[in-house]
Design a protein around this motif. Structure first.
Motif, mmCIF file in Angstrom:
data_model
loop_
_atom_site.group_PDB
_atom_site.id
_atom_site.type_symbol
_atom_site.label_atom_id
_atom_site.label_comp_id
_atom_site.label_asym_id
_atom_site.label_seq_id
_atom_site.Cartn_x
_atom_site.Cartn_y
_atom_site.Cartn_z
ATOM 1 N N SER A 80 -41.243 -22.290 32.305
ATOM 2 C CA SER A 80 -39.923 -22.749 32.766
ATOM 3 C C SER A 80 -40.054 -24.317 32.899
ATOM 4 N N TYR A 81 -41.284 -24.740 33.157
ATOM 5 C CA TYR A 81 -41.334 -26.277 33.474
ATOM 6 C C TYR A 81 -41.376 -26.924 31.890
ATOM 7 N N LEU A 82 -42.155 -26.168 31.122
ATOM 8 C CA LEU A 82 -42.391 -26.796 29.860
ATOM 9 C C LEU A 82 -40.900 -27.053 29.162
ATOM 10 N N GLY A 83 -40.092 -25.759 29.281
ATOM 11 C CA GLY A 83 -38.856 -25.763 28.764
ATOM 12 C C GLY A 83 -37.888 -26.928 29.536
ATOM 13 N N ILE A 84 -37.834 -27.111 30.760
ATOM 14 C CA ILE A 84 -37.130 -28.387 31.301
ATOM 15 C C ILE A 84 -37.572 -29.491 30.856
ATOM 16 N N PHE A 85 -38.818 -29.509 30.772
ATOM 17 C CA PHE A 85 -39.371 -30.820 30.376
ATOM 18 C C PHE A 85 -38.869 -31.336 28.832
ATOM 19 N N ALA A 86 -38.782 -30.267 27.957
ATOM 20 C CA ALA A 86 -38.430 -30.504 26.872
ATOM 21 C C ALA A 86 -36.936 -30.731 26.802
ATOM 22 N N PHE A 87 -36.248 -30.219 27.607
ATOM 23 C CA PHE A 87 -34.728 -30.444 27.482
ATOM 24 C C PHE A 87 -34.386 -32.092 28.224
ATOM 25 N N LEU A 121 -37.482 -26.244 21.157
ATOM 26 C CA LEU A 121 -38.707 -26.099 21.843
ATOM 27 C C LEU A 121 -38.357 -25.850 23.363
ATOM 28 N N GLY A 122 -37.335 -26.202 23.961
ATOM 29 C CA GLY A 122 -36.937 -25.880 25.187
ATOM 30 C C GLY A 122 -36.532 -24.372 25.301
ATOM 31 N N THR A 123 -35.353 -24.140 24.487
ATOM 32 C CA THR A 123 -35.349 -22.773 24.493
ATOM 33 C C THR A 123 -36.570 -21.642 24.397
ATOM 34 N N LEU A 124 -37.402 -22.022 23.402
ATOM 35 C CA LEU A 124 -38.542 -21.017 23.124
ATOM 36 C C LEU A 124 -39.361 -21.018 24.390
ATOM 37 N N CYS A 125 -39.759 -22.134 25.033
ATOM 38 C CA CYS A 125 -40.212 -22.086 26.269
ATOM 39 C C CYS A 125 -39.979 -21.428 27.305
ATOM 40 N N LEU A 127 -37.550 -18.823 26.754
ATOM 41 C CA LEU A 127 -37.646 -17.397 26.304
ATOM 42 C C LEU A 127 -39.057 -16.806 26.646
ATOM 43 N N ILE A 128 -40.266 -17.724 26.361
ATOM 44 C CA ILE A 128 -41.487 -17.250 26.377
ATOM 45 C C ILE A 128 -41.912 -16.700 28.185
ATOM 46 N N GLY A 129 -41.379 -17.805 28.891
ATOM 47 C CA GLY A 129 -41.677 -17.570 30.298
ATOM 48 C C GLY A 129 -40.859 -16.478 30.836
ATOM 49 N N PHE A 130 -39.522 -16.121 30.596
ATOM 50 C CA PHE A 130 -38.709 -15.204 30.953
ATOM 51 C C PHE A 130 -39.354 -13.856 30.344
ATOM 52 N N GLY A 131 -39.700 -13.779 28.978
ATOM 53 C CA GLY A 131 -40.099 -12.624 28.497
ATOM 54 C C GLY A 131 -41.455 -11.983 28.904
#
Length: 225
Positions: A80-87, A121-125, A127-131
């Motif tokens: 989730s942190y990686l996703g927020i960082f990407a966005f 990248l943000g969406t993928l990160c 989704l990986i965390g939630f999945g």
């Protein structure tokens, strides 16, 4: 004794030697041979109308599920942190194509701040965390800690693990439970399907079948709905 009687006895004995497993539930007969006397009890002879609650299966391993769910939470926070960082932090930095040659690494040829790359990248990160946490939580909720045959033999109670250490209890009619595999043939998990529920409940074979013959006669049967 007449010659015909002798012939009849010989034929019966030879048939018994040739077809020793020509009956349903003979595996249970072999497994339930007691020292001192031979038990010829099969699943058809078991009285499932129990006078009190009986534990059919037990698997005590709370530390494993505790650590596994802790790992899931850490993974969720990391991705989730990686996703927020990407966005929020990837900046649009157009690539100067005049400086690109054959020796330029692939990541220097891509503008990661461009909308399509940043959003992907943000969406993928995320989704990986939630999945990852969803999979581990679902596995935990479907892992059986206790399987109990209730008084009267008409219902069974599933006691499963939960992500936060408590027990989850579900009582269902016995006819709503279908065993998808033989208890003897199961190698890692024994799946039980409960009617009108999603996915299978899993019995870890490292656990203990407290009453194997009673389990085979009740929850261990394959039912068709």
């Amino acid at each position: 004794m007449t010659l015909l009687s002798y012939a009849s006895i010989i034929l019966r004995k030879s048939a018994a030697l040739r077809y020793p497993f020509n009956c349903q539930g003979c595996a249970n007969i072999v497994r339930n041979v007691t020292s001192g006397s031979v038990t010829t009890k099969t699943i058809h002879d078991v009285n499932t109308n129990v006078v009190k609650d009986v534990i059919l299966f037990k698997y005590e391993n709370p530390k494993f599920y505790k650590y596994m769910n802790l790992f899931a939470v850490v993974q969720y926070m990391f991705w989730s942190y990686l996703g927020i960082f990407a966005f929020s932090s990837l900046r649009d930095a157009p690539v100067d194509k005049s400086k690109i040659d054959d020796d330029t690494p692939w990541f220097r040829r891509i503008n990661l701040g461009e909308n399509k790359y940043r959003n992907t990248l943000g969406t993928l990160c995320v989704l990986i965390g939630f999945g990852s946490i969803a999979m581990i939580w679902m596995y935990t909720l479907k892992s059986v800690r206790y399987l109990i045959l209730n008084k009267g033999g008409k219902h069974v109670t599933f006691v499963t693990y939960t992500p936060f250490g408590k027990n989850r209890i579900m009582k269902v009619p016995l006819e709503f439970v279908c065993c998808k595999e033989s208890r003897v043939n199961a190698r890692v998990q024994l799946p039980l399907k409960v009617k009108n529920t999603w996915m299978h409940y899993m019995l870890d074979v490292r656990g203990e079948f407290k009453n194997p013959l009673l389990f085979d006669s009740t929850a261990g049967l394959a039912r068709k709905w």
